[in-house]
Design an enzyme around this catalytic site. Structure first.
Site, PDB file in Angstrom:
ATOM      1  N   CYS A   2       0.826  -1.212   0.000  1.00 48.03           N
ATOM      2  CA  CYS A   2       0.000   0.000   0.000  1.00 48.03           C
ATOM      3  C   CYS A   2       0.858   1.260   0.000  1.00 48.03           C
ATOM      4  O   CYS A   2       2.008   1.243   0.409  1.00 48.03           O
ATOM      5  CB  CYS A   2      -0.859   0.020   1.250  1.00 48.03           C
ATOM      6  SG  CYS A   2      -1.671  -1.523   1.609  1.00 48.03           S
ATOM      7  N   ARG A  27       4.396   0.475  -6.331  1.00 50.37           N
ATOM      8  CA  ARG A  27       4.486  -0.404  -5.171  1.00 50.37           C
ATOM      9  C   ARG A  27       3.534  -1.588  -5.299  1.00 50.37           C
ATOM     10  O   ARG A  27       3.650  -2.554  -4.549  1.00 50.37           O
ATOM     11  CB  ARG A  27       4.141   0.377  -3.896  1.00 50.37           C
ATOM     12  CG  ARG A  27       5.141   1.451  -3.557  1.00 50.37           C
ATOM     13  CD  ARG A  27       4.598   2.388  -2.501  1.00 50.37           C
ATOM     14  NE  ARG A  27       4.469   1.756  -1.214  1.00 50.37           N
ATOM     15  CZ  ARG A  27       5.364   1.810  -0.247  1.00 50.37           C
ATOM     16  NH1 ARG A  27       6.485   2.479  -0.449  1.00 50.37           N
ATOM     17  NH2 ARG A  27       5.179   1.225   0.894  1.00 50.37           N
ATOM     18  N   TRP A  74      -3.205  -2.551  -1.146  1.00 48.84           N
ATOM     19  CA  TRP A  74      -2.868  -3.903  -1.600  1.00 48.84           C
ATOM     20  C   TRP A  74      -3.488  -4.822  -0.560  1.00 48.84           C
ATOM     21  O   TRP A  74      -3.071  -4.830   0.595  1.00 48.84           O
ATOM     22  CB  TRP A  74      -1.351  -4.048  -1.643  1.00 48.84           C
ATOM     23  CG  TRP A  74      -0.854  -5.268  -2.339  1.00 48.84           C
ATOM     24  CD1 TRP A  74      -0.801  -5.477  -3.688  1.00 48.84           C
ATOM     25  CD2 TRP A  74      -0.295  -6.429  -1.734  1.00 48.84           C
ATOM     26  NE1 TRP A  74      -0.257  -6.703  -3.948  1.00 48.84           N
ATOM     27  CE2 TRP A  74       0.065  -7.309  -2.781  1.00 48.84           C
ATOM     28  CE3 TRP A  74      -0.061  -6.831  -0.421  1.00 48.84           C
ATOM     29  CZ2 TRP A  74       0.635  -8.553  -2.542  1.00 48.84           C
ATOM     30  CZ3 TRP A  74       0.507  -8.068  -0.186  1.00 48.84           C
ATOM     31  CH2 TRP A  74       0.853  -8.914  -1.240  1.00 48.84           C
ATOM     32  N   ASN A 100      -1.373   1.604   6.097  1.00 47.72           N
ATOM     33  CA  ASN A 100      -0.536   0.518   5.569  1.00 47.72           C
ATOM     34  C   ASN A 100      -0.217  -0.408   6.734  1.00 47.72           C
ATOM     35  O   ASN A 100       0.160   0.074   7.806  1.00 47.72           O
ATOM     36  CB  ASN A 100       0.797   1.046   5.019  1.00 47.72           C
ATOM     37  CG  ASN A 100       0.626   1.852   3.759  1.00 47.72           C
ATOM     38  OD1 ASN A 100      -0.477   1.984   3.245  1.00 47.72           O
ATOM     39  ND2 ASN A 100       1.728   2.397   3.266  1.00 47.72           N
ATOM     40  N   GLY A 101      -0.322  -1.716   6.524  1.00 50.15           N
ATOM     41  CA  GLY A 101       0.045  -2.650   7.599  1.00 50.15           C
ATOM     42  C   GLY A 101      -1.147  -3.473   8.052  1.00 50.15           C
ATOM     43  O   GLY A 101      -2.151  -3.579   7.346  1.00 50.15           O
ATOM     44  N   GLU A 481      18.185 -16.675 -10.164  1.00 55.42           N
ATOM     45  CA  GLU A 481      17.692 -15.317 -10.418  1.00 55.42           C
ATOM     46  C   GLU A 481      17.071 -15.215 -11.823  1.00 55.42           C
ATOM     47  O   GLU A 481      16.033 -14.579 -12.005  1.00 55.42           O
ATOM     48  CB  GLU A 481      18.844 -14.316 -10.232  1.00 55.42           C
ATOM     49  CG  GLU A 481      18.525 -12.880 -10.557  1.00 55.42           C
ATOM     50  CD  GLU A 481      17.385 -12.259  -9.736  1.00 55.42           C
ATOM     51  OE1 GLU A 481      16.900 -12.896  -8.786  1.00 55.42           O
ATOM     52  OE2 GLU A 481      16.971 -11.151 -10.079  1.00 55.42           O
ATOM     53  N   LYS A 485      13.221 -14.130 -12.481  1.00 54.75           N
ATOM     54  CA  LYS A 485      12.847 -13.004 -13.351  1.00 54.75           C
ATOM     55  C   LYS A 485      11.813 -13.450 -14.365  1.00 54.75           C
ATOM     56  O   LYS A 485      10.815 -12.786 -14.574  1.00 54.75           O
ATOM     57  CB  LYS A 485      14.067 -12.439 -14.103  1.00 54.75           C
ATOM     58  CG  LYS A 485      15.034 -11.601 -13.336  1.00 54.75           C
ATOM     59  CD  LYS A 485      14.537 -10.242 -12.928  1.00 54.75           C
ATOM     60  CE  LYS A 485      13.866 -10.280 -11.586  1.00 54.75           C
ATOM     61  NZ  LYS A 485      14.622 -10.186 -10.411  1.00 54.75           N
ATOM     62  N   GLU A 488       8.302 -14.369 -12.687  1.00 58.01           N
ATOM     63  CA  GLU A 488       7.508 -13.312 -12.049  1.00 58.01           C
ATOM     64  C   GLU A 488       6.935 -12.313 -13.041  1.00 58.01           C
ATOM     65  O   GLU A 488       5.891 -11.721 -12.780  1.00 58.01           O
ATOM     66  CB  GLU A 488       8.299 -12.599 -10.946  1.00 58.01           C
ATOM     67  CG  GLU A 488       9.436 -11.747 -11.432  1.00 58.01           C
ATOM     68  CD  GLU A 488      10.211 -11.097 -10.299  1.00 58.01           C
ATOM     69  OE1 GLU A 488       9.647 -10.863  -9.236  1.00 58.01           O
ATOM     70  OE2 GLU A 488      11.403 -10.824 -10.505  1.00 58.01           O
ATOM     71  N   HIS A 504      19.109 -35.584 -11.462  1.00 59.20           N
ATOM     72  CA  HIS A 504      18.452 -36.153 -10.280  1.00 59.20           C
ATOM     73  C   HIS A 504      16.957 -35.830 -10.264  1.00 59.20           C
ATOM     74  O   HIS A 504      16.336 -35.851  -9.212  1.00 59.20           O
ATOM     75  CB  HIS A 504      19.136 -35.631  -9.015  1.00 59.20           C
ATOM     76  CG  HIS A 504      20.584 -36.003  -8.961  1.00 59.20           C
ATOM     77  ND1 HIS A 504      21.019 -37.272  -8.658  1.00 59.20           N
ATOM     78  CD2 HIS A 504      21.691 -35.279  -9.240  1.00 59.20           C
ATOM     79  CE1 HIS A 504      22.346 -37.312  -8.731  1.00 59.20           C
ATOM     80  NE2 HIS A 504      22.774 -36.111  -9.084  1.00 59.20           N
ATOM     81  N   LYS A 603       6.145  -4.137  -4.781  1.00 61.81           N
ATOM     82  CA  LYS A 603       7.562  -3.779  -4.792  1.00 61.81           C
ATOM     83  C   LYS A 603       8.183  -3.939  -3.421  1.00 61.81           C
ATOM     84  O   LYS A 603       9.327  -4.330  -3.285  1.00 61.81           O
ATOM     85  CB  LYS A 603       7.713  -2.331  -5.290  1.00 61.81           C
ATOM     86  CG  LYS A 603       9.154  -1.855  -5.401  1.00 61.81           C
ATOM     87  CD  LYS A 603       9.895  -2.637  -6.470  1.00 61.81           C
ATOM     88  CE  LYS A 603      11.367  -2.303  -6.544  1.00 61.81           C
ATOM     89  NZ  LYS A 603      12.109  -3.358  -7.248  1.00 61.81           N
TER      90      LYS A 603
END
Ligand code: F6R
Length: 608
Positions: A2, A27, A74, A100-101, A481, A485, A488, A504, A603
């Site tokens: 948020c 964000r 969010w 926020n939170g 990584e 990338k 996502e 394996h 973010k």
């Protein structure tokens, strides 16, 4: 996560708030809203979905008034609907809040308030909080908020306004960042600097437990015990242009292309060529303390966790100190073995990731020294660690981390170099590493110049349902990584593995639809990686090879080959990751994905 913005001053608030919310879009959010106090009272507009939905509402009825608050939400408690969007109001609809939170004891407070006749219009913990503030209100918003906050558990960044006090914003912080923007005769509150930059660069960072009281005449910081706390006013160095796209189609692409510069900004001023070491005074560790370290724990999440794994290779190889890398979310709830001879390194682009912050707090509690490798200046992690290095990569707006990753690896190299020179690295080895570090920006540029080649490659794999990324040694984390990338931002399922692990299990997945990206710079395990390539090829998989030289053997094994410049083995992930970032970007764009704001992602993950 948020976003919060608030304004009090002589200008119309609504436009400033909406513009501020636009700056906070990066964000991640799923609804937005504003509240303004006008001559008649509170006016609230909110809408589920993107900011454009809110703007449509505002086009018909713009609220007028010179004080207001705005929020991008969010969803945590309750679905991303318009009723759940912020701002929320108290029972009498005279006080509005954005938050926020998470308020952890909202359930029990809600029950108590319902017994006292309160009724609620949303599923949110935030509405419960503002009802509680309304319950305590006796003519001072500041005191009602302070009283209510004594009753709540959880994390918050909050801003309240009331139609009974049309000149006051009351803000409070615990666990979720907030800063006051100090303008000329006007004041702002925001969850990060981006909505403030076009108005002011002077900011005051709130610490946990602090409140800010903003009026038209000034601001005051206090906490729940003391009426006034003196805090320094900081100047933000980032300018607005730096947070805008600068002509690139997406922030992510801009940030990928900034890497020659952002990487140099991380290294600048830290390299002592003559002595073959690095100057990292911000660590606040004496030579003696470094020599006495028994072990290092590096903790982080996501992409930052991948850079931590590369740091493990560097620190063990160069400084010969045992290193463990821990997911911050695991570390914080384990019973970790750390003491005063353990150094705990937290890595975070945002400096606000809830799990990383909690892991660092846990480590401190147990007596470990903590350092942070953080990008966002003044962020909570940066302020809570005993020392650290700022990455100086500049604002990273694209949700997928790119330039922060390469800067994190560079910062880890600086730490490893300093520690290694105090323990067992020779001056010549130190100088050699420095030479390679200095060459990296030009090497990155060489790879970026080949972006059209990578774009063409991406075009060929755009319909792949799965992808594998394989690397060995220090390039195993780079493979992780690359997979992160791709998954996502393009939503293609991708996995990273140490190349030899393939047989394996994952080898069962390989068929002609499966691109397998090999990171194979010419290092100690190069020949072994070529054998792994052979195994994929034999099963019809499509090999993409990132190598130092597309020689005849690689040409035979790979369907596509990309040559990247040679560097020090331990620094090679800084180069191998660049084509992977570009590959993920171009695949995602071709698939029509929202590259800068991938679905479900935020973010800055300020809740656990
Ligand atoms: C992936 C990504 C995330 C972050 C993670 C930690 O591209 O950006 O995995 O790396 O959420 O964030 P910070 O580094 O801000 O602690």
């Amino acid at each position: 996560m948020c976003g919060i913005v608030g304004y009090v001053g002589p200008r119309e608030a609504a436009g400033i708030l909406v513009e501020g919310l636009r700056r906070l879009e990066y964000r991640g959010y799923d609804s937005a809203g504003i509240a303004v106090v006008n001559g008649n009272g509170l006016e609230i507009r909110k809408a589920a979905g993107k900011l454009s939905s809110l703007e449509q509402q505002l086009a018909n009825a713009m609220p007028h008034g010179t004080i207001g608050i705005g929020h991008t939400r969010w969803a945590t408690h309750g679905a991303p609907t318009t009723p759940n969007a912020h701002p929320h109001t108290d029972q009498n609809e005279r006080i509005a809040v954005i938050h926020n939170g998470i308020i952890e004891n909202a359930g029990s407070i809600r029950k108590m308030l319902e017994q006292r006749g309160h009724s609620f219009h949303s599923d949110t913990d935030t509405e419960v909080l503002v009802h509680l503030v309304g319950e305590f209100y006796q003519g001072s918003l500041e005191e009602a908020v302070a009283t209510a906050l004594r009753e709540v558990d959880g994390a918050y960044g909050l801003a309240f306004i009331s139609e009974d006090e049309p000149d006051v914003i009351v803000a409070a912080r615990k666990g979720s960042p907030l800063l006051v923007g100090v303008g000329e005769g006007e004041y702002f509150i925001a969850s990060d600097a981006s909505p403030l930059l076009e108005h002011t660069r002077s900011v005051v960072y709130l610490d946990d437990g602090e409140m800010a009281i903003l009026t038209r005449d000034g601001y005051r910081i206090r906490n729940l015990e003391t009426d006034r706390i003196e805090k320094p006013v900081n100047q933000i160095e980032w300018d607005l242009a730096a947070v805008e796209r600068g002509g690139y189609a997406h922030f992510m692409l801009k940030e990928i292309f900034e890497q020659p510069e952002s990487l140099w900004n991380t290294l600048r001023g830290h390299l002592l060529e003559d002595e073959g070491t690095s100057r990292v005074t911000g660590l606040n560790l004496s030579d003696e303390q470094i020599k006495q370290l028994d072990r290092i724990v590096i903790t982080a999440c996501g992409t930052s966790w991948h850079s931590a794994l590369i740091g493990e290779y560097m620190l063990e190889e160069l400084a010969r100190i045992p290193v463990e890398v821990e997911y911050a979310s695991e570390f914080r709830y384990r019973n970790p073995v750390v003491d005063e001879r353990t150094l705990v390194i937290g890595i975070s682009q945002s400096g606000e990731t809830a799990d990383t912050l909690a892991a660092i707090r846990e480590a401190k509690l147990r007596g470990a020294r903590t350092i942070g490798l953080v990008n966002v200046v003044g962020s909570t992690i940066a302020r809570e660690v005993d020392g650290g290095i700022y990455l100086h990569a500049g604002p990273e707006v694209g949700v997928a981390s790119t330039k922060a990753f390469t800067s994190q690896v560079a910062a880890l190299a600086l730490v490893a170099l300093r520690f290694a020179r105090l323990r067992n690295l020779s001056i010549l080895q130190g100088r050699d590493l420095i030479k390679h570090l200095q060459e990296l920006p030009a090497h990155i540029q060489t790879i970026l110049d080949k972006a059209p080649e990578i774009e063409a490659l991406a075009e060929r794999f755009v319909r792949a349902p799965n992808a594998l990324f394989l690397g060995r040694g220090v390039n195993f984390p780079a493979a992780l990584e690359g997979a992160l990338k791709l998954k996502e931002i393009s939503y293609i399922h991708a996995e990273g593995y140490p190349a030899a692990e393939m047989k394996h299990g994952p080898i069962a997945l390989i068929d002609e639809m499966m691109p397998v990206v090999f990171l194979a710079p010419n290092d100690a395990v190069y020949q072994k990686v070529l054998s792994n390539m052979e195994e994929v090829r034999a099963r019809g998989g499509k090999v993409i090879a990132i190598v130092n030289e597309c020689d005849a053997e690689v040409e035979r094994l790979a369907n596509a080959c990309m040559a990247i410049p040679v560097t020090h083995e331990l620094l090679s992930p800084i180069l191998t990751v660049i084509p992977l970032q570009l590959f993920a970007y171009y695949v995602a764009v071709r698939r029509g994905c929202n590259v800068d704001q991938p679905r479900n992602l935020a973010k800055s993950v300020t809740v656990e």
